[in-house]
Design an enzyme around this catalytic site. Structure first.
Site, short mmCIF file in Angstrom:
data_model
loop_
_atom_site.label_atom_id
_atom_site.label_comp_id
_atom_site.label_asym_id
_atom_site.label_seq_id
_atom_site.Cartn_x
_atom_site.Cartn_y
_atom_site.Cartn_z
N ARG A 66 8.84 -0.36 5.43
CA ARG A 66 9.11 0.62 6.49
C ARG A 66 9.24 -0.10 7.82
O ARG A 66 8.56 -1.10 8.07
CB ARG A 66 7.97 1.66 6.59
CG ARG A 66 8.02 2.71 5.51
CD ARG A 66 6.94 3.75 5.69
NE ARG A 66 5.61 3.20 5.57
CZ ARG A 66 4.83 2.85 6.57
NH1 ARG A 66 5.21 3.05 7.83
NH2 ARG A 66 3.64 2.34 6.36
N TYR A 194 15.30 1.15 1.86
CA TYR A 194 13.89 1.01 1.46
C TYR A 194 13.22 2.39 1.31
O TYR A 194 13.39 3.27 2.17
CB TYR A 194 13.11 0.16 2.48
CG TYR A 194 11.64 0.17 2.15
CD1 TYR A 194 11.16 -0.53 1.05
CD2 TYR A 194 10.75 0.95 2.88
CE1 TYR A 194 9.82 -0.46 0.70
CE2 TYR A 194 9.40 1.02 2.55
CZ TYR A 194 8.95 0.31 1.45
OH TYR A 194 7.63 0.39 1.09
N GLY A 196 10.36 4.05 1.86
CA GLY A 196 9.73 4.81 2.92
C GLY A 196 10.69 5.22 4.02
O GLY A 196 10.42 6.13 4.80
N LYS A 203 7.90 10.19 3.20
CA LYS A 203 7.27 10.07 4.52
C LYS A 203 7.93 10.99 5.55
O LYS A 203 7.26 11.60 6.38
CB LYS A 203 7.35 8.62 5.01
CG LYS A 203 6.73 7.61 4.05
CD LYS A 203 5.27 7.89 3.83
CE LYS A 203 4.65 6.84 2.92
NZ LYS A 203 3.23 7.16 2.66
N HIS A 223 -1.84 11.93 4.65
CA HIS A 223 -1.56 10.70 3.91
C HIS A 223 -2.77 10.40 3.03
O HIS A 223 -3.57 9.51 3.34
CB HIS A 223 -1.32 9.57 4.93
CG HIS A 223 -0.76 8.33 4.37
ND1 HIS A 223 -0.93 7.10 4.97
CD2 HIS A 223 0.00 8.09 3.27
CE1 HIS A 223 -0.30 6.17 4.26
NE2 HIS A 223 0.26 6.74 3.23
N SER A 245 -1.39 2.51 4.46
CA SER A 245 -0.51 2.00 3.41
C SER A 245 -1.03 0.68 2.85
O SER A 245 -1.49 -0.18 3.61
CB SER A 245 0.88 1.77 3.99
OG SER A 245 1.31 2.93 4.65
N ALA A 246 -0.92 0.57 1.53
CA ALA A 246 -1.29 -0.67 0.83
C ALA A 246 -2.77 -1.04 1.02
O ALA A 246 -3.12 -2.21 1.13
CB ALA A 246 -0.38 -1.83 1.24
N CYS A 247 -3.64 -0.02 1.08
CA CYS A 247 -5.08 -0.27 1.19
C CYS A 247 -5.84 0.29 -0.02
O CYS A 247 -7.04 0.53 0.05
CB CYS A 247 -5.65 0.32 2.47
SG CYS A 247 -5.19 -0.61 3.93
N GLY A 248 -5.14 0.58 -1.11
CA GLY A 248 -5.84 0.93 -2.35
C GLY A 248 -5.89 2.41 -2.70
O GLY A 248 -6.74 2.80 -3.50
N THR A 250 -3.66 4.10 -4.47
CA THR A 250 -3.26 4.25 -5.88
C THR A 250 -4.38 3.77 -6.79
O THR A 250 -4.69 4.42 -7.80
CB THR A 250 -1.95 3.47 -6.13
OG1 THR A 250 -0.98 3.91 -5.16
CG2 THR A 250 -1.41 3.71 -7.52
N ASN A 251 -5.02 2.66 -6.43
CA ASN A 251 -6.11 2.15 -7.27
C ASN A 251 -7.27 3.15 -7.34
O ASN A 251 -7.84 3.37 -8.40
CB ASN A 251 -6.63 0.81 -6.73
CG ASN A 251 -5.63 -0.32 -6.97
OD1 ASN A 251 -4.71 -0.17 -7.77
ND2 ASN A 251 -5.80 -1.42 -6.27
N ASP A 272 -0.73 9.55 -2.79
CA ASP A 272 -0.24 9.18 -1.45
C ASP A 272 -0.22 10.32 -0.45
O ASP A 272 -0.44 10.09 0.73
CB ASP A 272 1.18 8.59 -1.58
CG ASP A 272 1.64 7.87 -0.31
OD1 ASP A 272 0.83 7.11 0.26
OD2 ASP A 272 2.79 8.08 0.11
N ASN A 360 5.40 -6.56 -0.67
CA ASN A 360 5.56 -5.09 -0.65
C ASN A 360 6.53 -4.65 -1.75
O ASN A 360 7.20 -3.64 -1.61
CB ASN A 360 6.06 -4.62 0.72
CG ASN A 360 5.96 -3.10 0.87
OD1 ASN A 360 5.00 -2.48 0.39
ND2 ASN A 360 6.96 -2.49 1.50
N SER A 361 6.60 -5.42 -2.85
CA SER A 361 7.44 -4.96 -3.96
C SER A 361 6.81 -3.68 -4.53
O SER A 361 5.60 -3.46 -4.43
CB SER A 361 7.58 -6.04 -5.02
OG SER A 361 6.32 -6.55 -5.39
N ARG A 362 7.65 -2.85 -5.15
CA ARG A 362 7.21 -1.50 -5.49
C ARG A 362 7.58 -1.09 -6.91
O ARG A 362 8.55 -1.60 -7.47
CB ARG A 362 7.88 -0.50 -4.52
CG ARG A 362 7.47 -0.66 -3.06
CD ARG A 362 6.11 -0.10 -2.84
NE ARG A 362 5.63 -0.29 -1.48
CZ ARG A 362 4.87 0.61 -0.84
NH1 ARG A 362 4.53 1.74 -1.41
NH2 ARG A 362 4.41 0.36 0.37
N ASN A 489 -16.07 1.35 -7.39
CA ASN A 489 -16.07 2.30 -6.26
C ASN A 489 -16.61 3.67 -6.70
O ASN A 489 -17.03 4.47 -5.86
CB ASN A 489 -14.66 2.46 -5.68
CG ASN A 489 -14.21 1.18 -4.99
OD1 ASN A 489 -15.05 0.38 -4.57
ND2 ASN A 489 -12.91 0.98 -4.87
#
Ligand code: OXD
Ligand code: MN
Length: 581
Positions: A66, A194, A196, A203, A223, A245-248, A250-251, A272, A360-362, A489
């Site tokens: 993004r 891309y 996003g 988004k 978000h 974004s990208a802080c977990g 999905t995990n 998300d 940042n591959s998706r 967690n």
């Protein structure tokens, strides 16, 4: 002619495509599109047995994330966009951005993509129509939304849809703009393919435009992931969590419980975005408006996220990962060591110096393929929330978890969230920035008004979710994470649910309620007492050092900042001083 047909016709006059195709979202249509993209090199088919139905897309190296600096809110006045958004006047957008669409689709196909955000048949679902000249965008939208027939059926002849115009343009960052018109509920995006920037349902609509609708209509577009937590005996709780974004997200949404045999299970509702509404019962209810996951690939492995690994085994679009010569996708974190020969994300033989896959591959994949998907993920009413969690990536300062004192304090905790930047957006990585509610890049209006809206929402809830803050990323002096994270967690989530039920040990601190040393089950993790202490420590000098930055951030909103938030910083400052004394 319906309003949608009229808009499509008017747009075609500007963009002048060779042909216009209305997408129905069918498998046959997708097969045709994929075939065409394989022929023209947009996609590569991956290994038929190891990655059945999977494809790889390599984007232009300058179009991999993004671009927040090229993202604008074109509200009538700048103050409505607020100090945290880039603003462009609607007139400037017409002069500067509209010309980039003129003739942009010459020699190309203009796809018309009707889609629904929200569960099928839900009164909360909303229709969008994206016009795009990218077949890759169509293939992704088919996974990420309910596309084609369901949207046309819901729309009928009405004008209740969010129009979004997208063109790849010439893919130059110099002619790239992602512009949102909140008053007209319109989106323009040009110059990027891309996700996003180009999958406009995500988004652009489900967060930026939806946040402005939500403010008017009395709900929240956030978000946030949504997860389902089942306790022994079958009691179920739903938790929504906002991380940048990208802080977990999905995990956490796909967490595998280490206590499955004891009856603790986690299931996924969304990873998300969450649309939140007050229910008649006074609780806050959440739906996931998306139908798929557009997740960060690196770091996804059998130990970190086995559910994601199972989800992306087939029928997945990979973007910017590495690949073996025979077509098996690979990325950092997939397994311990890379295969002998690899082609990197730019299509070159990998020389083992840099990253093989782009950071940042998706993956783009249907949510229904996820083994942990909740039976209620498409519930048309949504799911009732017991807790809301805010979280950032902080090597220092923020403890593993703390609880806010009440909703108003929870809004303060969310509004002052700090996190280190990641590769999900272009720019420097690892710099701490204030990212309120993880919505800094996604709030479609003045964030001061957004905070006020959050406060107002709390007043309309008789049984609001309890608000917590987590930090999985606290590190020691040498930068090693102190907390094992991932499945473990769950231990933190269980403390939260104890607190929701009025149980679980907690001590008052200036920042909120922190678990007492024995309140979280650390059994079997091999954590030294000093590490446990550090994980739960609220260091007064570190927090005091945060205050000027929080105040400076709030100052940017001037008089518009809700007084409750200004008061909350003063209370925090007083309590830190008193505690030090
Ligand atoms: C995303 C993001 O892709 O937040 O979800 O950047
Ligand atoms: Mn996101």
């Amino acid at each position: 002619m319906t309003p949608a047909e009229r808009w499509v016709e008017e747009t075609a006059k500007v963009t002048r495509p060779d042909r216009v195709v209305w997408c129905d979202g069918s498998p046959a249509e997708n097969d045709r599109l994929v075939e065409g993209m394989v022929k023209d090199g947009t996609l590569e088919r991956l290994h038929p047995q190891e990655a059945p139905g999977c494809t790889l897309h390599r984007s232009q190296p300058t179009d991999v994330a993004r671009t927040e600096h090229l993202t604008f809110i074109a509200s009538g006045t700048q103050v409505d966009a607020g100090p945290t958004n880039n603003w462009m006047s609607p007139a400037e957008a017409r002069n500067k951005v509209r010309p980039l669409f003129e003739g942009a689709m010459k020699g190309r196909t203009m796809f018309v993509v009707p889609y629904v955000m929200g569960p099928p048949g839900s009164p909360f679902s909303k229709v969008g129509i994206e016009i795009t000249d990218s077949a890759y965008v169509v293939a992704n939208m088919r996974i990420m939304t309910r596309m084609g027939r369901p949207a046309l059926d819901q729309l009928g002849g009405s004008d209740e849809f969010v129009p979004g115009l997208h063109s790849l343009g010439d893919l130059s960052p110099d002619r790239r703009f992602i512009v949102h018109f909140p008053e007209e509920r319109l989106i323009w995006s040009v110059g990027s393919g891309y996700g996003g920037n180009a999958l406009l349902g995500k988004k652009c609509f489900a967060l930026r435009i939806a946040s402005t609708m939500a403010r008017e209509q009395g709900w929240l577009a956030e978000h946030m992931l949504i997860l389902e937590l089942e306790l022994p005996g079958g009691e179920v709780h739903y938790i929504a969590a906002a991380f940048p974004s990208a802080c977990g997200k999905t995990n956490l949404a796909m967490l595998v419980s280490p206590f499955e045999r004891k009856g603790y299970r986690v299931r996924t509702v969304g990873d998300d975005i969450a649309w939140l509404r007050p229910g008649e019962d006074g609780r806050l209810w959440a739906v996931n408006p998306e139908a798929g996951f557009f997740g960060v690939v690196p770091g996804t492995g059998p130990d970190t996220n086995p559910n994601a690994m199972a989800t992306i085994r087939r029928d997945t679009i990979f973007t910017n990962v590495a690949v073996t010569p025979d077509g098996i996708p690979w990325w950092e974190g997939k397994d311990k060591s890379p295969p002998a020969a690899l082609i990197d994300w730019q299509g070159k033989p990998w020389d083992r110096s840099g990253k093989a896959a782009h950071p940042n591959s998706r993956f783009t994949v249907a949510a229904r393929q996820c083994p942990s998907i909740s039976p209620r993920w498409e519930d048309s009413k949504g799911v009732p929330l017991s807790a809301i969690v805010f979280g950032g990536r902080r090597a220092r300062v923020a403890p593993l978890v703390f609880q806010s004192r009440d909703w108003e304090h929870g809004v303060f905790v969310g509004a002052t969230m700090g996190s280190e930047t990641t590769a999900a957006a272009t720019g420097q990585v690892g710099v701490v920035r204030r990212d309120p509610m993880a919505m800094l890049p996604f709030c479609g209006y003045n964030m001061a008004d957004y905070f006020a809206h959050w406060l107002k929402m709390g007043r309309s809830l008789r049984a609001p979710p309890v608000v917590f803050h987590v930090n999985w990323f606290r590190a020691d002096e040498s930068g090693r994470f102190l907390w094992p994270g991932f499945g473990e967690n769950l231990r933190v989530l269980l403390w939260m649910i104890d607190r929701v039920k009025g149980k679980g040990g907690a001590r008052e601190t200036p920042i909120g309620l922190v678990p007492t040393p024995d309140a979280i089950d650390f059994e079997g993790l091999g954590l030294q007492p000093a590490v446990r202490e550090t994980l739960l420590r609220v260091d007064r000098s570190e927090w005091t050092a945060e205050l000027p930055d929080i105040r400076a951030f709030f100052e940017r909103f001037g008089e518009r900042l809700p007084p409750e938030l200004r008061r909350s910083v003063d209370v925090l400052a007083d309590q830190l001083t008193a505690a030090t004394a």
